[in-house]
Enzyme design. Structure first.
Site, PDB file in Angstrom:
ATOM      1  N   ASN A 170       3.995  -6.279   5.824  1.00  0.00           N
ATOM      2  CA  ASN A 170       2.596  -6.168   6.224  1.00  0.00           C
ATOM      3  C   ASN A 170       2.131  -7.331   7.099  1.00  0.00           C
ATOM      4  OD1 ASN A 170       3.108  -7.147   3.411  1.00  0.00           O
ATOM      5  ND2 ASN A 170       1.051  -7.982   3.692  1.00  0.00           N
TER       6      ASN A 170
ATOM      7  N   GLN B 124       3.115   0.241   4.795  1.00  0.00           N
ATOM      8  CA  GLN B 124       2.912  -0.098   6.214  1.00  0.00           C
ATOM      9  C   GLN B 124       3.732   0.760   7.175  1.00  0.00           C
ATOM     10  OE1 GLN B 124       0.710  -2.049   7.606  1.00  0.00           O
ATOM     11  NE2 GLN B 124      -0.071  -3.138   5.818  1.00  0.00           N
TER      12      GLN B 124
ATOM     13  N   THR C 218      -9.434  11.853 -14.578  1.00  0.00           N
ATOM     14  CA  THR C 218      -9.865  12.965 -13.727  1.00  0.00           C
ATOM     15  C   THR C 218      -9.536  12.637 -12.269  1.00  0.00           C
ATOM     16  OG1 THR C 218     -11.618  13.471 -15.283  1.00  0.00           O
ATOM     17  CG2 THR C 218     -11.859  14.368 -13.054  1.00  0.00           C
TER      18      THR C 218
ATOM     19  N   CYS D  53      -4.921 -10.621   2.289  1.00  0.00           N
ATOM     20  CA  CYS D  53      -5.141 -11.191   0.958  1.00  0.00           C
ATOM     21  C   CYS D  53      -5.211 -12.709   1.014  1.00  0.00           C
ATOM     22  CB  CYS D  53      -4.025 -10.796   0.024  1.00  0.00           C
ATOM     23  SG  CYS D  53      -3.564  -9.081   0.187  1.00  0.00           S
TER      24      CYS D  53
HETATM   25  C1  LIG Z   1      -2.142  -2.824   1.697  1.00  0.00           C
HETATM   26  C2  LIG Z   1      -0.801  -2.909   1.049  1.00  0.00           C
HETATM   27  C3  LIG Z   1      -0.640  -2.665  -0.330  1.00  0.00           C
HETATM   28  C4  LIG Z   1      -1.825  -2.408  -1.227  1.00  0.00           C
HETATM   29  O1  LIG Z   1      -2.367  -1.129  -1.044  1.00  0.00           O
HETATM   30  P1  LIG Z   1      -3.873  -0.860  -1.563  1.00  0.00           P
HETATM   31  O2  LIG Z   1      -4.054   0.601  -1.362  1.00  0.00           O
HETATM   32  O3  LIG Z   1      -4.780  -1.689  -0.712  1.00  0.00           O
HETATM   33  O4  LIG Z   1      -3.898  -1.242  -3.009  1.00  0.00           O
HETATM   34  C5  LIG Z   1       0.622  -2.717  -0.853  1.00  0.00           C
HETATM   35  N1  LIG Z   1       1.691  -2.986  -0.087  1.00  0.00           N
HETATM   36  C6  LIG Z   1       1.589  -3.219   1.233  1.00  0.00           C
HETATM   37  C7  LIG Z   1       2.805  -3.498   2.028  1.00  0.00           C
HETATM   38  C8  LIG Z   1       0.343  -3.203   1.842  1.00  0.00           C
HETATM   39  O5  LIG Z   1       0.236  -3.454   3.154  1.00  0.00           O
END
Ligand SMILES: *Cc1c(COP(=O)(O)O)cnc(C)c1O
Length: 387
Positions: free
Chosen positions: A151, A179, A237, A325
Site C-alpha cells: 500500500n 491494493q 445482520t 495510517c
Molecule cells: C486499506 C488497507 C487495508 C485496510 O482496509 P480497510 O477496509 O480500510 O479496513 C488492509 N490492507 C491494505 C493493504 C490496505 O491498503
C-alpha cells in the site's frame, strides 16, 4: 482553485454507478435478508447476486465469499481464524516486514497469545524472495500471509511462487489483495491462495465493507458470534447497501481492469519521468517494474515530505507522505525504513497514488507545482548544500 485527488491508496472516490446501485437498498429495499417475507427476500436476493459478483471478480465460487466490515476485519479473520482453529496442530505463522498494520498488529496480538511469527525481510525494492518463505517453514507452521501489493510503495509480490512452495509443504496461504484488485489481474486459482482479503473503499466502493475469500474445504474459527450469518463465519445482520456497493465496485473493477490499468500506467510513467527529470536528487522508492500501475513513490533530498504535502494541499492537490495510517505520526514509515533508505530521506518521501478519474493535465499541474515547491523549500532549508 484546482481540486485534484491523488491519494487513491488511502481511499477512492465511490463510482457514481456504485452510489446509484446502493440507494434503493437504503430506501424501498430495506429488509433484513434473514426475514421470510417479501422485504427479506428482496434483501436476500441482493445478497446472493452480490456474492456471485464478488466471486466472479476473483474466479471463485459464491460460497467461498464471506462479507466483512472491510480489509482490516478480513485480515483479522484470516489470521486469527486459522490460528485459533489450528492451535493444537502448530503455532507458527510467516508474514513479512512490509505488511499493512492490519496484518502486523494482528500478528503481534497472536504473539501475545502464544503464537510465533516470522517476519520475512524484503530487498531494497520491497520484494520478498520466495526461497526465504520456503526456508522459514517449519513443522509448526500453520499459515503464510504475504500481501499481493504494498500500500505504500506499490511493490507486487510473487504470490504464485510463494503459494506453490507453501503448498508443497502443506501450509495454507493468505494474501491481502486490498491494493491489487482493479489494478492487476487477481484470480484465486492463478495466485494459488487459500484466502484473500479485499476492501470496497479501495476500489471505488463504499467504506466499511469488504470480503474474505476462503477456498472450499479450508476451515477457520469465526471471530464474531451471533445469529449465524455468513454460514456461521461472521454473524451480524448483513450490510446490504454496502455489500451491493462492493459488488458493483467489483463488477466495474473487472470490466474496467485493462482500460484502467493502461490509463494509470501511462499517468504513472509520465509523472515519474517528469519528476525525476526535472528535480535533482529525487529518487524512486520501490520496484521499477514490479509495481502497481497507479503508484508513484519518490524521495527528495533536503526537504520534508510533510511540507511538500501541505504546500501541495494549498494548491488543491491531495497526496500522502507515507501510509495513511502513519501520516499523522512522525514515526518513519516501517516500509521505507526496511528498504534501507536513510531516515532523513524517508522524511522527504511523497506518495502519489493515481485513480481512474485522474488526467494527464492533472499530472502536469502536479509536476509543475511540485518542481516549484521543492525549489522553494530547498532554497529556504539550511541543510541544502550551497554551490
Ligand atoms: C486499506 C488497507 C487495508 C485496510 O482496509 P480497510 O477496509 O480500510 O479496513 C488492509 N490492507 C491494505 C493493504 C490496505 O491498503
Amino acid at each position: 482553485m484546482a481540486k485534484i485527488y491523488m491519494d487513491n491508496s488511502a481511499t477512492t472516490k465511490p463510482d457514481p454507478e456504485v452510489v446509484s446501485a446502493m440507494l434503493p437498498y437504503f430506501n424501498e429495499y430495506f429488509g433484513n435478508a434473514s426475514s421470510l417475507h417479501s422485504f427479506g427476500q428482496e434483501a436476500a436476493g441482493a445478497l446472493n447476486r452480490s456474492r456471485q459478483q464478488v466471486a466472479d471478480l476473483l474466479g471463485a465460487q459464491p460460497d467461498e465469499i464471506i462479507f466483512t466490515s472491510g480489509g482490516t476485519e478480513s485480515d483479522n479473520l484470516a489470521l486469527k481464524g486459522i490460528a485459533y482453529l489450528k492451535k493444537n496442530a502448530g503455532k507458527h505463522i510467516i508474514t513479512s516486514v512490509v505488511e499493512h498494520p492490519a496484518i502486523l498488529n494482528t500478528c503481534k496480538n497472536l504473539q501475545d497469545n502464544g503464537f510465533k511469527v516470522t517476519y520475512l525481510p524484503v530487498d531494497d525494492q520491497g520484494l520478498i524472495d520466495p526461497n526465504d518463505v520456503e526456508d522459514a517453514i517449519i513443522d509448526d507452521t500453520i499459515l503464510i500471509s504475504i500481501m499481493h501489493a504494498n500500500n505504500e510503495i506499490g511493490t507486487i509480490q510473487p504470490i504464485e511462487d510463494i503459494s506453490r512452495l507453501a503448498h508443497e509443504k502443506g501450509v495454507l496461504v493468505h494474501t491481502d489483495a486490498v491494493q491489487s484488485i482493479g489494478k492487476i489481474p487477481v484470480n484465486v486459482d492463478d495466485l494459488g491462495v487459500d484466502m484473500l482479503s479485499l476492501s470496497a473503499h479501495k476500489i471505488h466502493g463504499p467504506k466499511g465493507v469488504g470480503a474474505l475469500y476462503v477456498r472450499k474445504g479450508t476451515r477457520l474459527e469465526s471471530l464474531i458470534h451471533g445469529g449465524g450469518h455468513e454460514r456461521g463465519k461472521r454473524s451480524g445482520t448483513e450490510n446490504i447497501p454496502g455489500i451491493v456497493g462492493l459488488a458493483k465496485a467489483a463488477e466495474l473493477a473487472g470490466q474496467r481492469l485493462e482500460k484502467d490499468a493502461g490509463h494509470l500506467a501511462n499517468l504513472r510513467d509520465a509523472a515519474i519521468t517528469k519528476i525525476l527529470g526535472s528535480i535533482s536528487e529525487s529518487y524512486l522508492n520501490g520496484h521499477p517494474t514490479q509495481r502497481l500501475p497507479n503508484n508513484v513513490h519518490l524521495r527528495f533530498s533536503y526537504v520534508e515530505g510533510e511540507s511538500l504535502l501541505m504546500m501541495l494541499n494549498m494548491k488543491g492537490v491531495a497526496v500522502s507522505t507515507g501510509s495513511a495510517c502513519s501520516s499523522k505520526s512522525l514515526e518513519p514509515s516501517h516500509v521505507l525504513a526496511t528498504l534501507g533508505i536513510p531516515p532523513e530521506q524517508i522524511h522527504g518521501s511523497l506518495r502519489i497514488t493515481l485513480g481512474r478519474e485522474n488526467t494527464m493535465d492533472e499530472v502536469d499541474y502536479v509536476v509543475e507545482n511540485l518542481v516549484e515547491i521543492v525549489t522553494k523549500l530547498r532554497a529556504m532549508s539550511p541543510i541544502t548544500p550551497k554551490n
